[in-house]
Write a protein that holds these residues in place. Structure first.
Motif, mmCIF file in Angstrom:
data_model
loop_
_atom_site.group_PDB
_atom_site.id
_atom_site.type_symbol
_atom_site.label_atom_id
_atom_site.label_comp_id
_atom_site.label_asym_id
_atom_site.label_seq_id
_atom_site.Cartn_x
_atom_site.Cartn_y
_atom_site.Cartn_z
ATOM 1 N N TYR A 89 28.444 37.445 52.869
ATOM 2 C CA TYR A 89 30.629 37.387 52.977
ATOM 3 C C TYR A 89 30.568 35.867 53.683
ATOM 4 O O TYR A 89 30.168 34.830 54.249
ATOM 5 N N SER B 21 47.698 44.860 50.452
ATOM 6 C CA SER B 21 46.876 45.403 49.089
ATOM 7 C C SER B 21 46.486 47.343 49.801
ATOM 8 O O SER B 21 45.421 47.700 49.125
ATOM 9 N N ASP B 69 34.339 45.276 52.406
ATOM 10 C CA ASP B 69 35.299 46.155 50.992
ATOM 11 C C ASP B 69 36.824 45.331 50.854
ATOM 12 O O ASP B 69 37.539 44.828 50.652
ATOM 13 N N ALA B 70 37.613 46.201 52.212
ATOM 14 C CA ALA B 70 38.855 45.689 52.346
ATOM 15 C C ALA B 70 39.003 44.982 52.158
ATOM 16 O O ALA B 70 40.256 43.724 52.076
ATOM 17 N N VAL B 72 37.596 42.010 51.254
ATOM 18 C CA VAL B 72 37.546 41.139 49.909
ATOM 19 C C VAL B 72 38.278 41.305 48.995
ATOM 20 O O VAL B 72 38.948 40.840 48.801
ATOM 21 N N LYS B 73 38.583 42.721 49.315
ATOM 22 C CA LYS B 73 40.335 42.855 48.292
ATOM 23 C C LYS B 73 41.448 42.689 48.686
ATOM 24 O O LYS B 73 42.254 43.017 47.562
ATOM 25 N N SER B 74 41.557 42.493 49.243
ATOM 26 C CA SER B 74 42.593 41.927 50.296
ATOM 27 C C SER B 74 43.098 40.381 49.932
ATOM 28 O O SER B 74 43.833 39.511 50.901
ATOM 29 N N GLY B 75 41.815 39.051 49.869
ATOM 30 C CA GLY B 75 41.840 38.165 49.191
ATOM 31 C C GLY B 75 41.467 37.778 50.852
ATOM 32 O O GLY B 75 41.666 36.345 51.207
ATOM 33 N N ARG B 78 35.530 36.535 51.216
ATOM 34 C CA ARG B 78 34.836 36.235 49.590
ATOM 35 C C ARG B 78 33.154 36.970 49.281
ATOM 36 O O ARG B 78 32.561 36.919 50.722
ATOM 37 N N GLN B 79 32.434 37.513 48.747
ATOM 38 C CA GLN B 79 31.308 37.879 48.187
ATOM 39 C C GLN B 79 30.263 36.450 47.824
ATOM 40 O O GLN B 79 30.985 36.338 46.904
ATOM 41 N N THR B 102 35.575 42.174 34.111
ATOM 42 C CA THR B 102 35.826 43.322 34.707
ATOM 43 C C THR B 102 36.391 44.257 34.250
ATOM 44 O O THR B 102 35.978 44.995 35.294
ATOM 45 N N ASN B 151 44.580 48.558 34.402
ATOM 46 C CA ASN B 151 43.322 48.451 34.926
ATOM 47 C C ASN B 151 42.339 47.266 34.153
ATOM 48 O O ASN B 151 41.046 46.974 34.249
#
Lengths: 151, 151
Positions: A89, B21, B69-70, B72-75, B78-79, B102, B151
């Motif tokens: 990450y 998000s 995860d949260a 990453v999903k919130s920008g 990064r992974q 995706t 989606n």
DNA sequence: CTATCTATTTAGAATAATTCTAATTATTGA
DNA sequence: TCAATAATTAGAATTATTCTAAATAGATAG
């Protein structure tokens, strides 16, 4: 044993590639390779295993991994994600790419002024990219890494 | 509780991002984020866990994954490798990159006439790349994928 | 052609990374 | 405050991959 002449030439080259990288030719390696060539859809190792068993029921999962590894190291096959280790990450949200040092394992952020834009024009019609990632592998400048040592 | 004013502004933004998000602000998420910002060295989830425990001994591995995860999903994070699923294999050794849809999960080969060369000049002194990989995520042209559906 | 050496295969165990589950706790909003 | 929902926790479960030890196959020297 039943595959005919048409494939022979390819087999020769295939054989060569393996030998050059220090691997032997084995029917399993050939078979796994054929399976990959048959349906070029980026299967997982597990999928390769399932498909390989169709024509070679005794093949094992360990052998599939072994074969994939040999094929990758011989330059006959690619891994889609360069690394098969744990996800890492990075909180750097600026435009940058990652450089993995194959010697020391470190990952470096490399800033890109040219953001990595693959012009949409180049993409086949209908593909809509939302994220583009560039990553590199090679040697980093740290002492002992930049190709000084043999490995 | 002890972090001072300087971080407050950031916290506000951080909060915003999460909320936008659909996530709540939690001390664990803030802490994991701080840990990432503290040492920007691309740690694995496990390393984040170990470091997070220093300032928050009761945090669990599951929470670390949840937080990452949260974030990453919130920008906010990064992974490094886009996908954390099984490695996939590809026998196409020509110059190409991969497009991950995706929506349907398929991976497509995209030919690149311009081979993906990050000019060495752009790299900090001493980095010697041996392999460059470009990958994209987005929507593929297959019906139902190209952003038609929500989606 | 046989014996020997080494690479490879095999099944299954072991490990590592990640996700899931169920119970508990915290947060939000009426 | 109370109910509803989200998040956390520990630990079990799952998945992907690697390792191990025994058996097999292939190459090579004689």
């Amino acid at each position: 044993m039943s595959d005919s002449a048409k494939a022979f030439q390819t087999d020769e080259q295939f054989n060569q590639r393996l030998h050059t990288s220090g691997f032997r030719f084995t029917p399993q390696r050939q078979h796994v390779y054929n399976v990959l060539m048959e349906t070029r859809d980026h299967p997982t190792a597990d999928q390769v295993f399932i498909r390989s068993r169709e024509g070679m029921p005794e093949i094992s999962m360990a052998t599939v991994y072994n074969c994939l590894d040999a094929l990758v190291k011989s330059g006959l096959v690619r891994q889609v994600s360069l690394d098969r280790a744990a996800t890492r990450y990075c909180p750097n949200m600026t435009e940058h790419c990652h450089f993995h040092c194959t010697d020391c394992g470190k990952i470096f952020d490399i800033d890109l002024d040219d953001k990595p834009s693959v012009p949409e024009a180049k993409l086949p019609r209908g593909f809509k990219p939302e994220q583009i990632e560039v990553s590199m592998r090679g040697h980093c400048p740290d002492k002992g890494c930049s190709g000084h040592s043999r490995n």
